[in-house]
Design a protein around this motif. Structure first.
Motif, PDB file in Angstrom:
ATOM      1  N   ILE A 145       0.837  -1.204   0.000  1.00 26.36           N
ATOM      2  CA  ILE A 145       0.000   0.000   0.000  1.00 26.36           C
ATOM      3  C   ILE A 145       0.869   1.251   0.000  1.00 26.36           C
ATOM      4  CG2 ILE A 145      -1.613   1.350   1.408  1.00 26.36           C
ATOM      5  CD1 ILE A 145      -2.899  -1.369   2.192  1.00 26.36           C
ATOM      6  N   LEU A 146       1.949   1.219   0.796  1.00 25.21           N
ATOM      7  CA  LEU A 146       2.813   2.395   0.862  1.00 25.21           C
ATOM      8  C   LEU A 146       3.636   2.570  -0.412  1.00 25.21           C
ATOM      9  CD1 LEU A 146       4.048   2.375   4.561  1.00 25.21           C
ATOM     10  CD2 LEU A 146       2.236   3.727   3.522  1.00 25.21           C
ATOM     11  N   SER A 147       3.832   1.468  -1.168  1.00 21.31           N
ATOM     12  CA  SER A 147       4.598   1.607  -2.412  1.00 21.31           C
ATOM     13  C   SER A 147       3.793   2.382  -3.454  1.00 21.31           C
ATOM     14  CB  SER A 147       5.003   0.234  -2.953  1.00 21.31           C
ATOM     15  OG  SER A 147       3.872  -0.427  -3.465  1.00 21.31           O
ATOM     16  N   GLN A 148       2.464   2.510  -3.213  1.00 23.06           N
ATOM     17  CA  GLN A 148       1.631   3.315  -4.128  1.00 23.06           C
ATOM     18  C   GLN A 148       1.665   4.794  -3.752  1.00 23.06           C
ATOM     19  OE1 GLN A 148      -2.132   1.465  -3.524  1.00 23.06           O
ATOM     20  NE2 GLN A 148      -1.636  -0.359  -4.732  1.00 23.06           N
ATOM     21  N   GLY A 149       2.328   5.120  -2.645  1.00 23.02           N
ATOM     22  CA  GLY A 149       2.375   6.516  -2.215  1.00 23.02           C
ATOM     23  C   GLY A 149       2.210   6.597  -0.721  1.00 23.02           C
ATOM     24  N   GLU A 150       2.585   7.747  -0.138  1.00 22.17           N
ATOM     25  CA  GLU A 150       2.531   7.841   1.327  1.00 22.17           C
ATOM     26  C   GLU A 150       1.079   7.812   1.815  1.00 22.17           C
ATOM     27  OE1 GLU A 150       4.136  11.389   2.979  1.00 22.17           O
ATOM     28  OE2 GLU A 150       2.464  12.600   2.258  1.00 22.17           O
ATOM     29  N   ASN A 151       0.927   7.328   3.045  1.00 21.98           N
ATOM     30  CA  ASN A 151      -0.416   7.127   3.568  1.00 21.98           C
ATOM     31  C   ASN A 151      -0.391   7.135   5.091  1.00 21.98           C
ATOM     32  OD1 ASN A 151      -3.144   6.690   3.234  1.00 21.98           O
ATOM     33  ND2 ASN A 151      -2.809   5.098   1.689  1.00 21.98           N
ATOM     34  N   TYR A 152      -1.566   7.190   5.722  1.00 21.38           N
ATOM     35  CA  TYR A 152      -1.625   7.180   7.188  1.00 21.38           C
ATOM     36  C   TYR A 152      -2.468   5.992   7.653  1.00 21.38           C
ATOM     37  CZ  TYR A 152      -6.066   9.480   6.260  1.00 21.38           C
ATOM     38  OH  TYR A 152      -7.308   9.783   5.785  1.00 21.38           O
ATOM     39  N   GLY A 153      -2.326   5.678   8.939  1.00 17.92           N
ATOM     40  CA  GLY A 153      -2.888   4.447   9.504  1.00 17.92           C
ATOM     41  C   GLY A 153      -4.323   4.148   9.147  1.00 17.92           C
TER      42      GLY A 153
ATOM     43  N   LEU B 166      12.382   0.258   7.065  1.00 18.76           N
ATOM     44  CA  LEU B 166      11.700  -0.042   5.804  1.00 18.76           C
ATOM     45  C   LEU B 166      10.764   1.098   5.396  1.00 18.76           C
ATOM     46  CD1 LEU B 166      10.787  -3.824   6.291  1.00 18.76           C
ATOM     47  CD2 LEU B 166      12.929  -2.787   5.571  1.00 18.76           C
ATOM     48  N   ILE B 167      10.244   1.783   6.394  1.00 17.44           N
ATOM     49  CA  ILE B 167       9.363   2.923   6.106  1.00 17.44           C
ATOM     50  C   ILE B 167       9.770   4.086   7.006  1.00 17.44           C
ATOM     51  CG2 ILE B 167       7.419   1.472   5.411  1.00 17.44           C
ATOM     52  CD1 ILE B 167       6.179   1.906   8.113  1.00 17.44           C
ATOM     53  N   LYS B 168       9.233   5.262   6.688  1.00 17.31           N
ATOM     54  CA  LYS B 168       9.580   6.445   7.470  1.00 17.31           C
ATOM     55  C   LYS B 168       8.314   7.242   7.735  1.00 17.31           C
ATOM     56  CE  LYS B 168      13.255   9.907   7.486  1.00 17.31           C
ATOM     57  NZ  LYS B 168      13.770   9.527   8.801  1.00 17.31           N
ATOM     58  N   SER B 169       8.195   7.767   8.950  1.00 18.14           N
ATOM     59  CA  SER B 169       6.974   8.499   9.274  1.00 18.14           C
ATOM     60  C   SER B 169       7.258   9.985   9.371  1.00 18.14           C
ATOM     61  CB  SER B 169       6.405   8.013  10.606  1.00 18.14           C
ATOM     62  OG  SER B 169       7.222   8.442  11.663  1.00 18.14           O
TER      63      SER B 169
ATOM     64  N   SER C 276      -3.514  17.322   8.986  1.00 21.90           N
ATOM     65  CA  SER C 276      -4.313  16.947   7.821  1.00 21.90           C
ATOM     66  C   SER C 276      -5.212  18.098   7.407  1.00 21.90           C
ATOM     67  CB  SER C 276      -5.179  15.736   8.166  1.00 21.90           C
ATOM     68  OG  SER C 276      -6.209  16.137   9.037  1.00 21.90           O
ATOM     69  N   GLU C 277      -5.904  17.912   6.272  1.00 18.78           N
ATOM     70  CA  GLU C 277      -6.786  18.978   5.783  1.00 18.78           C
ATOM     71  C   GLU C 277      -7.959  19.207   6.737  1.00 18.78           C
ATOM     72  OE1 GLU C 277      -7.900  15.103   3.729  1.00 18.78           O
ATOM     73  OE2 GLU C 277      -6.092  16.181   4.286  1.00 18.78           O
ATOM     74  N   THR C 278      -8.272  18.185   7.573  1.00 19.26           N
ATOM     75  CA  THR C 278      -9.357  18.352   8.544  1.00 19.26           C
ATOM     76  C   THR C 278      -8.841  18.943   9.859  1.00 19.26           C
ATOM     77  OG1 THR C 278      -9.000  16.046   9.161  1.00 19.26           O
ATOM     78  CG2 THR C 278     -10.823  16.489   7.669  1.00 19.26           C
ATOM     79  N   GLY C 279      -7.542  19.297   9.894  1.00 18.46           N
ATOM     80  CA  GLY C 279      -6.994  19.927  11.093  1.00 18.46           C
ATOM     81  C   GLY C 279      -6.505  18.945  12.139  1.00 18.46           C
ATOM     82  N   ARG C 280      -6.479  17.658  11.805  1.00 17.01           N
ATOM     83  CA  ARG C 280      -6.009  16.667  12.779  1.00 17.01           C
ATOM     84  C   ARG C 280      -4.526  16.409  12.581  1.00 17.01           C
ATOM     85  NH1 ARG C 280     -11.152  13.603  12.597  1.00 17.01           N
ATOM     86  NH2 ARG C 280     -12.229  14.513  14.365  1.00 17.01           N
ATOM     87  N   LYS C 281      -3.883  16.051  13.682  1.00 13.92           N
ATOM     88  CA  LYS C 281      -2.457  15.711  13.603  1.00 13.92           C
ATOM     89  C   LYS C 281      -2.342  14.265  13.152  1.00 13.92           C
ATOM     90  CE  LYS C 281       1.374  15.740  16.500  1.00 13.92           C
ATOM     91  NZ  LYS C 281       1.845  15.739  17.879  1.00 13.92           N
ATOM     92  N   ARG C 282      -1.822  14.070  11.948  1.00 14.43           N
ATOM     93  CA  ARG C 282      -1.722  12.716  11.411  1.00 14.43           C
ATOM     94  C   ARG C 282      -0.274  12.342  11.226  1.00 14.43           C
ATOM     95  NH1 ARG C 282      -5.681  12.951   6.507  1.00 14.43           N
ATOM     96  NH2 ARG C 282      -7.674  12.582   7.541  1.00 14.43           N
ATOM     97  N   LYS C 283      -0.011  11.028  11.279  1.00 13.43           N
ATOM     98  CA  LYS C 283       1.342  10.551  11.020  1.00 13.43           C
ATOM     99  C   LYS C 283       1.306   9.848   9.670  1.00 13.43           C
ATOM    100  CE  LYS C 283       4.721   8.537  14.109  1.00 13.43           C
ATOM    101  NZ  LYS C 283       4.864   7.720  15.320  1.00 13.43           N
ATOM    102  N   TYR C 284       2.030  10.424   8.708  1.00 18.71           N
ATOM    103  CA  TYR C 284       2.063   9.832   7.370  1.00 18.71           C
ATOM    104  C   TYR C 284       3.300   8.950   7.239  1.00 18.71           C
ATOM    105  CZ  TYR C 284      -1.606  13.023   5.880  1.00 18.71           C
ATOM    106  OH  TYR C 284      -2.790  13.691   5.753  1.00 18.71           O
ATOM    107  N   TYR C 285       3.112   7.810   6.570  1.00 14.86           N
ATOM    108  CA  TYR C 285       4.232   6.891   6.378  1.00 14.86           C
ATOM    109  C   TYR C 285       4.549   6.800   4.891  1.00 14.86           C
ATOM    110  CZ  TYR C 285       3.270   5.402  11.140  1.00 14.86           C
ATOM    111  OH  TYR C 285       3.083   5.380  12.484  1.00 14.86           O
ATOM    112  N   ARG C 286       5.849   6.705   4.585  1.00 20.03           N
ATOM    113  CA  ARG C 286       6.202   6.430   3.188  1.00 20.03           C
ATOM    114  C   ARG C 286       7.288   5.360   3.168  1.00 20.03           C
ATOM    115  NH1 ARG C 286      10.905   9.079   2.462  1.00 20.03           N
ATOM    116  NH2 ARG C 286      11.173  10.974   3.674  1.00 20.03           N
ATOM    117  N   ILE C 287       7.364   4.669   2.038  1.00 16.46           N
ATOM    118  CA  ILE C 287       8.285   3.529   1.929  1.00 16.46           C
ATOM    119  C   ILE C 287       9.704   4.029   1.631  1.00 16.46           C
ATOM    120  CG2 ILE C 287       7.982   3.100  -0.567  1.00 16.46           C
ATOM    121  CD1 ILE C 287       7.752   0.056   0.274  1.00 16.46           C
TER     122      ILE C 287
END
Lengths: 235, 113
Positions: free
Chosen positions: B19-27, B61-64, B69-80
């Protein structure tokens, strides 16, 4: 009336009590929880129902904590070390405050004309009373706050807070030592060396009694604060 | 149909890395994507994803990265990471091997004798 923030706070609390999750881990899962609740309330669920479903899907706190324990092996030890150090520091602060207070009382008693064994008795009683008072204050602080040492974190997180903590420790130690020296000097100057020696002997007797009583007090506090008691109260 | 616990645990790493190889994402979005792709049949206990993510991050293997976020929440994004891409390739080969072996065994063969 159901309050979502309250519910999420107590969920956070039950997770942080397990001491295996870092604050950032819990923050991340809280965001997850809130997003899930948003999407569930967008369909027909009420906030309370959404909270129940979302926490259920996230998994119970026990197994979450167990999973995080496998990844965060160092956090548990950091927490334990923190509390050990906090205990040692608290002990020193309690000891110094007690020392300064009881020395003051002994000097006052001496000025009031009390001599002989009575001084030793006064020393023991005042030491016990002051030590109990300090321990009681610490006990109340820990009991009122949650178990992560929030008061300490709040102060230590701020730059002036760190300075305040260091300065506080130095001031307490310096004032105590200075007061002890001053008290001894006053007694020697006004009463003479032999009188002071007499007082010192009675204070040594008092110390003997006190050093037996103090561990017993700490044991009583430890028994009252034991974790199994907390679990029983929680269920 | 519920996927067994062991299989869920074993497939967590390749799923997350893919999933992360398609682009960065969050939990939350990662879990949602797994749920959607499996038609709701692969049900993770949501919280179990986070220890997996953190373990993968510890392994490099991944980095956070924490962001608002656009909704104003603190999100942790992961990328490969590059290392993650290599591991994903290995895992892919392993899973393909298991899959093709099982497929041959389970294929209905005409009886020749």
């Amino acid at each position: 009336m159901f309050d979502l923030n309250n519910a999420i706070n107590s969920w956070r609390m039950s997770l942080s009590e397990k001491q295996t999750c870092a604050k950032s881990d819990i923050d991340e899962m809280e965001t997850h929880l809130r997003e899930e609740i948003d999407s569930l309330t967008a369909s027909t669920l009420s906030q309370q129902e959404a909270f129940l479903v979302a926490t259920h899907r996230l998994g119970d706190t026990d197994s979450l904590a167990a999973e995080f324990a496998k990844v965060n092996t160092s956090i548990l030890w950091r927490n334990r070390l923190f509390w050990m150090l906090a205990g040692i520091l608290s002990y020193f602060v309690a000891k110094y405050i007690t020392g300064i207070a009881s020395t003051g009382i002994v000097v006052l008693a001496w000025f009031a004309g009390i001599r002989g064994h009575s001084l030793g008795v006064i020393d023991v009683i005042s030491t016990v009373v002051f030590f109990l008072a300090v321990i009681f204050v610490f006990y109340q602080i820990v009991r009122r706050r949650d178990t992560q040492g929030e008061l300490f974190c709040e102060v230590a997180d701020k730059p002036w807070g760190k300075f305040l903590l260091f300065a506080g420790v130095v001031v307490i130690i310096a004032v105590t030592l200075a007061a002890t020296i001053l008290a001894q000097a006053i007694m020697v100057r006004l009463g003479g060396v032999s009188k002071y020696g007499e007082i010192a002997i009675f204070r040594a007797y008092a110390g003997f009694v006190w050093k037996i009583i103090m561990p017993l007090i700490l044991l009583v506090v430890a028994i009252r604060l034991r974790p199994s008691r907390l679990r029983k109260a929680g269920t | 149909m519920n996927v067994s616990k062991d299989l869920v645990a074993a497939s967590a790493t390749p799923l997350v890395l893919s999933i992360l190889s398609q682009g960065e994402n969050y939990g939350y979005a990662i879990i949602k994507q797994v749920r959607d792709l499996s038609g709701g049949q692969m049900q993770w206990t949501d919280g179990m994803l986070y220890p997996v993510l953190h373990r993968l991050e510890n392994q490099g293997l991944i980095k956070s990265q924490g962001r608002i976020s656009e909704t104003g929440r603190k999100r942790k994004y992961y990328r490969i990471e590059d290392k993650g891409t290599v591991v994903l390739k290995e895992q892919r080969n392993q899973w393909m091997l298991v899959y093709s072996t099982l497929k041959q065994l389970w294929e209905i063969k005409p009886c020749l004798t």
